[in-house]
Motif scaffolding. Sequence first.
Motif, short mmCIF file in Angstrom:
data_model
loop_
_atom_site.label_atom_id
_atom_site.label_comp_id
_atom_site.label_asym_id
_atom_site.label_seq_id
_atom_site.Cartn_x
_atom_site.Cartn_y
_atom_site.Cartn_z
N GLU A 99 -4.51 51.08 -60.03
CA GLU A 99 -5.88 51.56 -60.09
C GLU A 99 -6.67 50.69 -59.11
O GLU A 99 -6.93 49.52 -59.38
CB GLU A 99 -6.43 51.40 -61.50
N PRO A 100 -7.06 51.23 -57.96
CA PRO A 100 -7.71 50.39 -56.94
C PRO A 100 -9.18 50.13 -57.22
O PRO A 100 -9.88 50.95 -57.82
CB PRO A 100 -7.55 51.20 -55.65
N VAL A 101 -9.63 48.96 -56.79
CA VAL A 101 -11.04 48.60 -56.75
C VAL A 101 -11.33 48.17 -55.33
O VAL A 101 -10.66 47.27 -54.80
CB VAL A 101 -11.37 47.45 -57.73
N LEU A 102 -12.29 48.81 -54.68
CA LEU A 102 -12.57 48.54 -53.27
C LEU A 102 -13.85 47.73 -53.14
O LEU A 102 -14.87 48.07 -53.74
CB LEU A 102 -12.71 49.85 -52.50
N VAL A 103 -13.78 46.65 -52.36
CA VAL A 103 -14.94 45.79 -52.16
C VAL A 103 -15.24 45.71 -50.66
O VAL A 103 -14.36 45.37 -49.86
CB VAL A 103 -14.70 44.37 -52.72
N GLY A 104 -16.48 46.04 -50.29
CA GLY A 104 -16.86 45.99 -48.89
C GLY A 104 -18.04 46.89 -48.63
O GLY A 104 -18.68 47.41 -49.55
N ASN A 105 -18.34 47.09 -47.37
CA ASN A 105 -19.43 47.97 -46.95
C ASN A 105 -19.03 49.43 -47.23
O ASN A 105 -18.08 49.94 -46.64
CB ASN A 105 -19.72 47.76 -45.47
N LYS A 106 -19.76 50.09 -48.15
CA LYS A 106 -19.39 51.45 -48.55
C LYS A 106 -19.35 52.40 -47.35
O LYS A 106 -18.46 53.26 -47.26
CB LYS A 106 -20.39 51.98 -49.58
N HIS A 107 -20.31 52.26 -46.46
CA HIS A 107 -20.37 53.14 -45.28
C HIS A 107 -19.12 52.96 -44.41
O HIS A 107 -18.50 53.94 -43.98
CB HIS A 107 -21.64 52.83 -44.48
N ASP A 108 -18.75 51.70 -44.18
CA ASP A 108 -17.57 51.43 -43.35
C ASP A 108 -16.29 51.90 -44.04
O ASP A 108 -15.37 52.43 -43.38
CB ASP A 108 -17.48 49.93 -43.06
N ILE A 109 -16.19 51.71 -45.35
CA ILE A 109 -15.02 52.15 -46.10
C ILE A 109 -14.87 53.67 -45.99
O ILE A 109 -13.78 54.19 -45.74
CB ILE A 109 -15.11 51.72 -47.58
N VAL A 145 -19.10 38.90 -45.53
CA VAL A 145 -17.73 38.60 -45.91
C VAL A 145 -17.67 37.63 -47.09
O VAL A 145 -16.86 37.79 -48.00
CB VAL A 145 -16.94 38.02 -44.71
N LYS A 146 -18.56 36.63 -47.10
CA LYS A 146 -18.57 35.69 -48.22
C LYS A 146 -18.88 36.40 -49.53
O LYS A 146 -18.30 36.08 -50.58
CB LYS A 146 -19.59 34.58 -47.95
N GLU A 147 -19.78 37.36 -49.47
CA GLU A 147 -20.11 38.14 -50.67
C GLU A 147 -18.92 39.00 -51.10
O GLU A 147 -18.64 39.14 -52.30
CB GLU A 147 -21.32 39.03 -50.39
N MET A 148 -18.22 39.57 -50.14
CA MET A 148 -17.02 40.37 -50.45
C MET A 148 -15.98 39.51 -51.16
O MET A 148 -15.37 39.93 -52.16
CB MET A 148 -16.42 40.94 -49.17
N VAL A 149 -15.76 38.32 -50.63
CA VAL A 149 -14.76 37.41 -51.22
C VAL A 149 -15.16 37.01 -52.63
O VAL A 149 -14.34 37.07 -53.57
CB VAL A 149 -14.56 36.17 -50.32
N LYS A 150 -16.41 36.60 -52.81
CA LYS A 150 -16.85 36.17 -54.14
C LYS A 150 -16.75 37.31 -55.14
O LYS A 150 -16.29 37.12 -56.28
CB LYS A 150 -18.28 35.64 -54.09
N THR A 151 -17.16 38.50 -54.76
CA THR A 151 -17.08 39.65 -55.66
C THR A 151 -15.63 39.95 -56.02
O THR A 151 -15.31 40.16 -57.20
CB THR A 151 -17.73 40.88 -55.00
N SER A 152 -14.76 39.96 -55.03
CA SER A 152 -13.35 40.30 -55.25
C SER A 152 -12.67 39.30 -56.15
O SER A 152 -12.01 39.66 -57.14
CB SER A 152 -12.61 40.37 -53.91
N VAL A 153 -12.81 38.03 -55.80
CA VAL A 153 -12.14 36.98 -56.57
C VAL A 153 -12.73 36.89 -57.98
O VAL A 153 -12.00 36.71 -58.97
CB VAL A 153 -12.26 35.63 -55.83
N SER A 154 -14.03 37.05 -58.10
CA SER A 154 -14.68 36.96 -59.41
C SER A 154 -14.22 38.07 -60.34
O SER A 154 -14.13 37.88 -61.56
CB SER A 154 -16.21 37.01 -59.26
N LEU A 155 -13.95 39.25 -59.81
CA LEU A 155 -13.45 40.34 -60.65
C LEU A 155 -12.15 39.95 -61.35
O LEU A 155 -11.95 40.26 -62.53
CB LEU A 155 -13.22 41.59 -59.80
N ILE A 156 -11.28 39.24 -60.64
CA ILE A 156 -10.03 38.80 -61.24
C ILE A 156 -10.26 37.60 -62.15
O ILE A 156 -9.73 37.52 -63.26
CB ILE A 156 -9.00 38.48 -60.14
N HIS A 157 -11.09 36.67 -61.69
CA HIS A 157 -11.43 35.49 -62.49
C HIS A 157 -12.01 35.91 -63.85
O HIS A 157 -11.71 35.29 -64.88
CB HIS A 157 -12.44 34.63 -61.74
N ASP A 158 -12.80 36.97 -63.87
CA ASP A 158 -13.46 37.43 -65.09
C ASP A 158 -12.61 38.40 -65.90
O ASP A 158 -13.08 38.98 -66.89
CB ASP A 158 -14.80 38.08 -64.75
N GLY A 159 -11.37 38.63 -65.48
CA GLY A 159 -10.46 39.50 -66.23
C GLY A 159 -10.71 40.98 -66.04
O GLY A 159 -10.23 41.81 -66.84
#
Length: 302
Positions: free
Chosen positions: A45-55, A78-92
């Motif tokens: 089940e994918p979760v996509l993080v990034g600029n919605k327009h570019d995706i 990019v820093k925001e993308m990384v924090k959001t992505s990693v935090s999703l896993i960190h938070d379960g």
Amino acid sequence: MLKSISELVDILNAQTAKRRLVLCAAADDNALEAVHKAYKANIIEPVLVGNKHDIQNVCNELNISFGEEVEIFHAIDVKEMVKTSVSLIHDGKADFLMKGHLSTAELMRGVLNKDWGLKKSRVISHLALFDLPAYHKPLALTDVAMNIAPDLETKIGILNNAIDFLRKIGIQKPKVAALAAVEMVNEKMPATLDAALLTIMANRGQIRNCEIDGPLAFDNAISQESSSHKGIKGVVAGDADLLLVPDIEAGNVLYKAFVFFASAKVASIILGAKAPIVLTSRADSMETKLNSIRLAAASIEF
């Protein structure tokens, strides 16, 4: 016992729940296409993080689409993308991570963040798993991408990461060959000293759930004929499950020789974090990217 990389599909089909993969900086054609194939194969089940327009632009260029149930977290920096992505896993809220259109260094800075990062073990390491036409079972290789010139303590961490992971995919007591240029201890060759010490440590229970032998030259590790010819006995020689390379140069050359000269199928991931990380190269084939996603997903226990 895992007999081939293709059996990862059977492991995934037997699981009752799909694993949630976070693709960080998702506007990357290679990574996004691999994630889409895994999504359509009902692996993740994918979760996509990034600029919605570019995706969306990349999806249009690839002529692919994701269902409305697939979450997209909009982020421009990019820093925001990384924090959001990693935090999703960190938070379960997700199970594993994949690198998209950003550098490895940028992603790993987030993984190693002390507040919302994912570091679990002292050592972060890379593991590749190969199907080789000339070998009788899957063969793992570590570390070819993260640790440049590991000392003994780092090699212990690399081994523990690899052993724990291989047990999760059904290789319960991996046979580990600690590689060097020769099979005899030579005080002028540090790799032989480390290999001998690792062997002693495993024999005394300081490294668990495996059989280690070393130093072994590459041919001794994977060829019964070669090991018999040289009089090398033991359960590892000629039947290794895991090759521990002495440094990143040896590992990188061996990895690429397997792929380009031996027509190996390969899957690879980063270990030592709270979740597996898929960190493929743009030069990797689509099959390799998809196999890497499968390998990571198959290792996650619920």
